[in-house]
Design a protein around this motif. Structure first.
Motif, PDB file in Angstrom:
ATOM      1  N   ILE A  31      44.651 -31.760  82.792  1.00 56.09           N
ATOM      2  CA  ILE A  31      43.543 -30.829  82.559  1.00 56.09           C
ATOM      3  C   ILE A  31      43.733 -30.211  81.178  1.00 56.09           C
ATOM      4  CG2 ILE A  31      42.499 -28.667  83.371  1.00 56.09           C
ATOM      5  CD1 ILE A  31      43.657 -29.430  86.187  1.00 56.09           C
ATOM      6  N   ASP A  32      42.644 -30.067  80.427  1.00 60.11           N
ATOM      7  CA  ASP A  32      42.814 -29.512  79.084  1.00 60.11           C
ATOM      8  C   ASP A  32      41.680 -28.547  78.753  1.00 60.11           C
ATOM      9  OD1 ASP A  32      40.608 -31.072  78.192  1.00 60.11           O
ATOM     10  OD2 ASP A  32      41.936 -32.745  77.743  1.00 60.11           O
ATOM     11  N   ASP A  33      41.845 -27.865  77.621  1.00 55.53           N
ATOM     12  CA  ASP A  33      40.854 -26.872  77.207  1.00 55.53           C
ATOM     13  C   ASP A  33      39.502 -27.509  76.888  1.00 55.53           C
ATOM     14  OD1 ASP A  33      42.785 -24.965  77.527  1.00 55.53           O
ATOM     15  OD2 ASP A  33      42.844 -24.323  75.438  1.00 55.53           O
ATOM     16  N   GLY A  34      39.514 -28.801  76.551  1.00 61.01           N
ATOM     17  CA  GLY A  34      38.245 -29.476  76.300  1.00 61.01           C
ATOM     18  C   GLY A  34      37.434 -29.594  77.583  1.00 61.01           C
ATOM     19  N   MET A  35      38.106 -29.948  78.645  1.00 65.22           N
ATOM     20  CA  MET A  35      37.459 -30.039  79.951  1.00 65.22           C
ATOM     21  C   MET A  35      36.894 -28.675  80.363  1.00 65.22           C
ATOM     22  SD  MET A  35      39.496 -31.512  83.235  1.00 65.22           S
ATOM     23  CE  MET A  35      39.781 -33.137  82.524  1.00 65.22           C
ATOM     24  N   ILE A 233      31.262 -38.351  84.306  1.00 60.28           N
ATOM     25  CA  ILE A 233      32.300 -39.255  83.777  1.00 60.28           C
ATOM     26  C   ILE A 233      33.580 -38.472  83.472  1.00 60.28           C
ATOM     27  CG2 ILE A 233      32.880 -40.867  81.926  1.00 60.28           C
ATOM     28  CD1 ILE A 233      30.642 -42.086  83.311  1.00 60.28           C
ATOM     29  N   LEU A 234      33.424 -37.269  82.928  1.00 61.65           N
ATOM     30  CA  LEU A 234      34.598 -36.451  82.605  1.00 61.65           C
ATOM     31  C   LEU A 234      35.483 -36.252  83.824  1.00 61.65           C
ATOM     32  CD1 LEU A 234      36.110 -34.578  80.592  1.00 61.65           C
ATOM     33  CD2 LEU A 234      34.642 -32.714  81.386  1.00 61.65           C
ATOM     34  N   THR A 235      34.870 -36.092  84.988  1.00 62.90           N
ATOM     35  CA  THR A 235      35.647 -35.885  86.206  1.00 62.90           C
ATOM     36  C   THR A 235      36.072 -37.201  86.854  1.00 62.90           C
ATOM     37  OG1 THR A 235      33.622 -35.695  87.533  1.00 62.90           O
ATOM     38  CG2 THR A 235      34.579 -33.658  86.696  1.00 62.90           C
ATOM     39  N   ARG A 236      35.734 -38.325  86.214  1.00 59.72           N
ATOM     40  CA  ARG A 236      36.158 -39.671  86.646  1.00 59.72           C
ATOM     41  C   ARG A 236      35.412 -40.134  87.898  1.00 59.72           C
ATOM     42  NH1 ARG A 236      38.829 -37.293  82.341  1.00 59.72           N
ATOM     43  NH2 ARG A 236      40.489 -38.656  81.591  1.00 59.72           N
ATOM     44  N   ASN A 237      34.186 -39.678  88.078  1.00 59.32           N
ATOM     45  CA  ASN A 237      33.362 -40.186  89.163  1.00 59.32           C
ATOM     46  C   ASN A 237      32.812 -41.545  88.753  1.00 59.32           C
ATOM     47  OD1 ASN A 237      31.103 -40.669  90.941  1.00 59.32           O
ATOM     48  ND2 ASN A 237      31.304 -38.535  91.549  1.00 59.32           N
ATOM     49  N   SER A 238      33.091 -42.553  89.579  1.00 53.97           N
ATOM     50  CA  SER A 238      32.731 -43.930  89.195  1.00 53.97           C
ATOM     51  C   SER A 238      31.548 -44.484  89.994  1.00 53.97           C
ATOM     52  CB  SER A 238      33.961 -44.830  89.363  1.00 53.97           C
ATOM     53  OG  SER A 238      34.503 -44.698  90.678  1.00 53.97           O
TER      54      SER A 238
ATOM     55  N   ILE B  31      38.777 -18.188  73.050  1.00 52.66           N
ATOM     56  CA  ILE B  31      38.280 -19.298  72.228  1.00 52.66           C
ATOM     57  C   ILE B  31      39.270 -20.456  72.368  1.00 52.66           C
ATOM     58  CG2 ILE B  31      37.805 -20.018  69.852  1.00 52.66           C
ATOM     59  CD1 ILE B  31      37.242 -16.981  69.301  1.00 52.66           C
ATOM     60  N   ASP B  32      38.762 -21.679  72.486  1.00 54.20           N
ATOM     61  CA  ASP B  32      39.698 -22.793  72.654  1.00 54.20           C
ATOM     62  C   ASP B  32      39.243 -24.014  71.859  1.00 54.20           C
ATOM     63  OD1 ASP B  32      37.739 -24.150  74.205  1.00 54.20           O
ATOM     64  OD2 ASP B  32      38.450 -23.171  76.024  1.00 54.20           O
ATOM     65  N   ASP B  33      40.131 -25.007  71.831  1.00 49.16           N
ATOM     66  CA  ASP B  33      39.840 -26.216  71.066  1.00 49.16           C
ATOM     67  C   ASP B  33      38.649 -26.981  71.631  1.00 49.16           C
ATOM     68  OD1 ASP B  33      41.943 -25.564  69.447  1.00 49.16           O
ATOM     69  OD2 ASP B  33      43.154 -27.326  69.917  1.00 49.16           O
ATOM     70  N   GLY B  34      38.360 -26.789  72.905  1.00 50.37           N
ATOM     71  CA  GLY B  34      37.195 -27.444  73.480  1.00 50.37           C
ATOM     72  C   GLY B  34      35.905 -26.888  72.889  1.00 50.37           C
ATOM     73  N   MET B  35      35.860 -25.591  72.773  1.00 51.23           N
ATOM     74  CA  MET B  35      34.707 -24.938  72.157  1.00 51.23           C
ATOM     75  C   MET B  35      34.528 -25.411  70.704  1.00 51.23           C
ATOM     76  SD  MET B  35      34.418 -20.826  72.073  1.00 51.23           S
ATOM     77  CE  MET B  35      34.385 -20.618  73.851  1.00 51.23           C
TER      78      MET B  35
ATOM     79  N   ALA C  37      38.435 -34.591  75.386  1.00 50.51           N
ATOM     80  CA  ALA C  37      37.588 -34.375  76.569  1.00 50.51           C
ATOM     81  C   ALA C  37      36.197 -34.933  76.340  1.00 50.51           C
ATOM     82  CB  ALA C  37      37.518 -32.883  76.899  1.00 50.51           C
ATOM     83  N   MET C  38      35.659 -34.748  75.139  1.00 49.19           N
ATOM     84  CA  MET C  38      34.315 -35.266  74.898  1.00 49.19           C
ATOM     85  C   MET C  38      34.292 -36.795  74.969  1.00 49.19           C
ATOM     86  SD  MET C  38      32.576 -32.650  72.199  1.00 49.19           S
ATOM     87  CE  MET C  38      30.925 -33.154  72.724  1.00 49.19           C
ATOM     88  N   PHE C  39      35.345 -37.447  74.512  1.00 51.27           N
ATOM     89  CA  PHE C  39      35.414 -38.905  74.682  1.00 51.27           C
ATOM     90  C   PHE C  39      35.620 -39.267  76.151  1.00 51.27           C
ATOM     91  CE2 PHE C  39      35.012 -41.522  70.915  1.00 51.27           C
ATOM     92  CZ  PHE C  39      34.945 -40.578  69.912  1.00 51.27           C
ATOM     93  N   ALA C  40      36.467 -38.510  76.841  1.00 48.97           N
ATOM     94  CA  ALA C  40      36.700 -38.796  78.264  1.00 48.97           C
ATOM     95  C   ALA C  40      35.425 -38.628  79.080  1.00 48.97           C
ATOM     96  CB  ALA C  40      37.802 -37.883  78.803  1.00 48.97           C
ATOM     97  N   ALA C  41      34.491 -37.814  78.570  1.00 53.40           N
ATOM     98  CA  ALA C  41      33.235 -37.577  79.285  1.00 53.40           C
ATOM     99  C   ALA C  41      32.224 -38.700  79.076  1.00 53.40           C
ATOM    100  CB  ALA C  41      32.627 -36.249  78.840  1.00 53.40           C
ATOM    101  N   SER C  42      32.541 -39.650  78.223  1.00 54.40           N
ATOM    102  CA  SER C  42      31.638 -40.796  78.029  1.00 54.40           C
ATOM    103  C   SER C  42      32.310 -42.126  78.348  1.00 54.40           C
ATOM    104  CB  SER C  42      31.137 -40.832  76.579  1.00 54.40           C
ATOM    105  OG  SER C  42      30.218 -39.791  76.356  1.00 54.40           O
TER     106      SER C  42
END
Lengths: 364, 364, 364
Positions: A31-35, A233-238, B31-35, C37-42
């Motif tokens: 899990i990361d801040d991007g998510m 897709i981010l949550t890996r739903n296929s 604030i985070d890297d995702g933002m 995360a943005m790449f993982a979301a696609s």
């Protein structure tokens, strides 16, 4: 040379399941801040426990806590590859609990145990699979556990590409209960709770809610096409129902892509959050959840809550039980004016319903 | 049992405001890297101060600096819940400054003080609220301060759910000026500046700009539907005009969702960035900003800049004052060929205008 | 006062290039978890090397590894400002290798050397530029190197705003080969490899693939409008073909925005990943890649793979060579049933083809 043509398939049909089987889902994800940002960009929630490192630390956590509905979406989506990639529909959420806090940079693994298989009595070409899904972090600590039911066609899946499962050794989840009262509270909240100062916080302590109150939340959210596919897709739903328009033209009941149920759940909860859970100390659990109607890209979602019950919990906190419903394309206020029974009725705009319990400070 | 039906509302009508009131906005956000990535995915800006940890550290900062227009969008959006969720329009940006650098993992709090309230003279059902908004980090350091004006209907909001505000004790922002010349420079840039090497940097030192120059930026950006809604929610903007199509059908002046103004501001600045601020050491401030026309999803934005003034600032740097305009659906070059006065004229394609000052090295 | 009107332009026309020129691309970007995360979301990819810190560390890396196709998209997009912002088309990917692992928080710089310039023989108004692009981290370590060819109009670009390039001193990439066998393996994988446990992993060790096998991947992906534009801007691709609808109405061969090629590449690879590279230890390289047809927003992409060759590599691992193709709006299974030659044929649905080598454990 033996030139094979393979078309590997995933998920299972009804006869591929056996009660007691345990599937280790293949997605292992840090899990990361991007998510967290991508979820924050769709689900407005003022509770600083999930957004503010400062607040969460003052409350006793080591960082802001990953939002429970991020966790639900990840765990639910992880199961699709093994359980429901061939399913017709997701039927029910049962006894969803969050026994420990998840943090950014935790690595999530998820496994599911098949609890029951039942052939449909009305339509003999399908049946219901009942499973319990557990999400653990890199230390084996249980972050989330829930049961669900899915509607699956009968048969055995030709071309199924899953490997033979290894034994489920060492996968028994640790005991969930961390409190003597069997409320799923993380250790950080079992001792005395000192609610941090939070200037500007919205209304919403235990005493602000009365049994029987109806709250019509005014915020709506129009679902974006890219938005819902990216979160899926981010949550890996296929499941192709959510992001493959060619598949959907022939095989979706809606003839187009359908928004993933876990996201509809998260929208209903987030649209209610400013009026109900802005000050919640913990999401104690969800139960009796279902999706009576589908949501498509472009639909606008709204939510309403009803206070089912409340009880004090220790000297500082209380537990409020809400019914939460999600509706589409008409505001709850407008539906109510037209005489619709928002909470117990059946009507075409209803896309989600669930019961939930939250822990609140007695006073702000 | 007294079963209530509540419909909590936020924001204020004109008669809910009092001069001197201070609102602590409820969003407290780390604030985070995702933002940062989500903003980088919409707003192309080559300045490595905002994108490169290596460059920012060599310049004296402790990490890459959060882009000033991320900060503006966050602070502006945070105010909506208390100030403008019921507003008709955002009218003006005044004296926007960035006195300190913000970093990823800073926790942002925002409060606003009401400076003035004025009934419209032409339309008696509305009036103008004038406020000053301040954004601080977890240490109370002021990251951003600006004034704005919003157009609000007269009346008092029924069902307003804000709690009574606590006293504004301890909220006086620290003095802004960190330089003897009253230019809003962060401490890192007050001493001698050693511009780090940056192979491949675009043109754009102080000496490259001459008073009166017009720069027609060639980059355009078509606004995506999910894109603008996600950025709006990510910054915690709660005005339904931007993401609730059912609300907009009846209540939007455009009969559909409208792109949030702070995003239009950020697009204009980013479309200009390669030709003007790629080498900027600091965004010294913005003033006299407004949105003469709305932007909808699917519109294509362009920008043009004019050099209003320039002056040397110490031995190493100079300050260039630009006028920046944003236009839609026709390039600035095409508008100019048709005789349109890009910078001082009124025309239907003009969606944004502002003045800005940037600090540049005298030579590259 | 000499009031100039400037319209700065970027990229180059054919006569602006000289063989041997080195361009330092201006984008200097710290890779972050938001980008991942943005790449993982696609791009769905089950390989835990890219998603799980736990797994990557157990394999010997210091964190999860940035996905090779994130790296390719960044490096390719960084070059556009100098090389292909005026280009008609991207023609070919040649000898793409990933000699070292990239990590989140690495700062990426990219430069390109012009290897060849050739006037088209059939159409005299255009020609082909051949270049080698190298991406390095903050320590000068080469993360990615590849060649590509682009189709560019003849002429010299009026208003070209690039600064004169500094000498290319100190930019010779470090030797790529880290293994005595000239396979581009990162140091972490040159010694004995202990594949970490990974419960639930899909099929796919060296012995599971046989020369001549065809694998029809069942997953599809409908490209979202905001989705592809956000990824394009995130990677700093500045070609208006991908995000400026006004430009595209007149100047796009498709009369609308076209999906960036590097993203199509990444979709083809990700749609194949569950069936081919879920267990890959390293992407050894890609070669002979091209885009025979464009992809637009709303198109649904599918992929198919063919096993071209395989060979053992040391005592523990083997190398499998695949041909990978991407098609649009019809499944590979359906195309095959209609008699289409998926791998060697030309047909309108084919949007991508490439050859690739992956390192796999001999057995799972």
């Amino acid at each position: 040379m033996n030139r094979k043509i393979l078309e590997p398939k995933y998920g299972r049909l009804l006869d591929d399941f056996r009660v007691g089987d345990v599937y280790h889902h293949p997605w292992e994800v840090t899990i990361d801040d991007g998510m967290l940002a991508m979820f924050a960009a769709s689900f407005l929630d003022p509770n600083p426990l999930y957004s503010s490192t400062r607040f969460a630390r003052d409350l006793g956590f080591r960082d802001r806590v990953v939002h429970p509905l991020v966790m639900l979406n990840l765990a639910l989506s992880f199961t699709v590859h093994d359980v429901s990639e061939q399913a017709i529909a997701h039927l029910a959420y049962i006894d969803l609990k969050f026994p420990n806090a998840a943090y950014s940079r935790d690595t999530l693994s998820v496994y599911s145990e098949i609890l029951g298989i039942r052939l449909s009595e009305s339509k003999r070409d399908r049946g219901v699979v009942h499973l319990r899904t557990t999400a653990v972090n890199q230390n084996g600590l249980v972050l989330l556990i829930f049961e669900r039911k899915a509607l699956v066609p009968v048969g055995k899946l030709a071309g199924r590409a899953h490997p033979v499962q290894p034994a489920a050794e060492g996968l028994t989840p640790r005991p969930l209960s961390t409190s003597s009262e069997a409320v799923a509270l993380p250790p950080e909240l079992v001792t005395e709770i000192k609610t941090p100062q939070w200037p500007g916080r919205p209304i919403g302590s235990y005493r602000d809610f009365d049994r029987g109150d109806t709250i019509l939340h005014t915020l709506g959210h129009t679902v974006g096409e890219s938005e819902h596919m990216q979160l899926t897709i981010l949550t890996r739903n296929s499941h192709p129902l959510h992001f493959d328009e060619v598949y959907c033209r022939d095989r979706s009941f809606a003839k187009t892509r359908v928004v993933e149920g876990g996201l509809v759940f998260a929208w209903a909860a987030s649209l209610a959050s400013r009026d109900t859970t802005a000050n919640a100390l913990w999401d104690l659990g969800y139960d009796k959840g279902s999706h009576p109607a589908p949501v498509l890209s472009g639909d606008t979602l709204y939510a309403a809550s009803q206070v089912l019950d409340k009880r004090e919990h220790g000297a500082q906190t209380g537990i409020v039980r809400f019914k939460l419903v999600g509706v589409k394309n008409e505001t709850p206020a407008s539906l109510l004016r037209r005489g619709v029974d928002l909470f117990d009725g059946k009507f075409e705009q209803k896309v989600f319903e669930i019961e939930r319990e939250v822990l609140l400070a007695l006073r702000s």
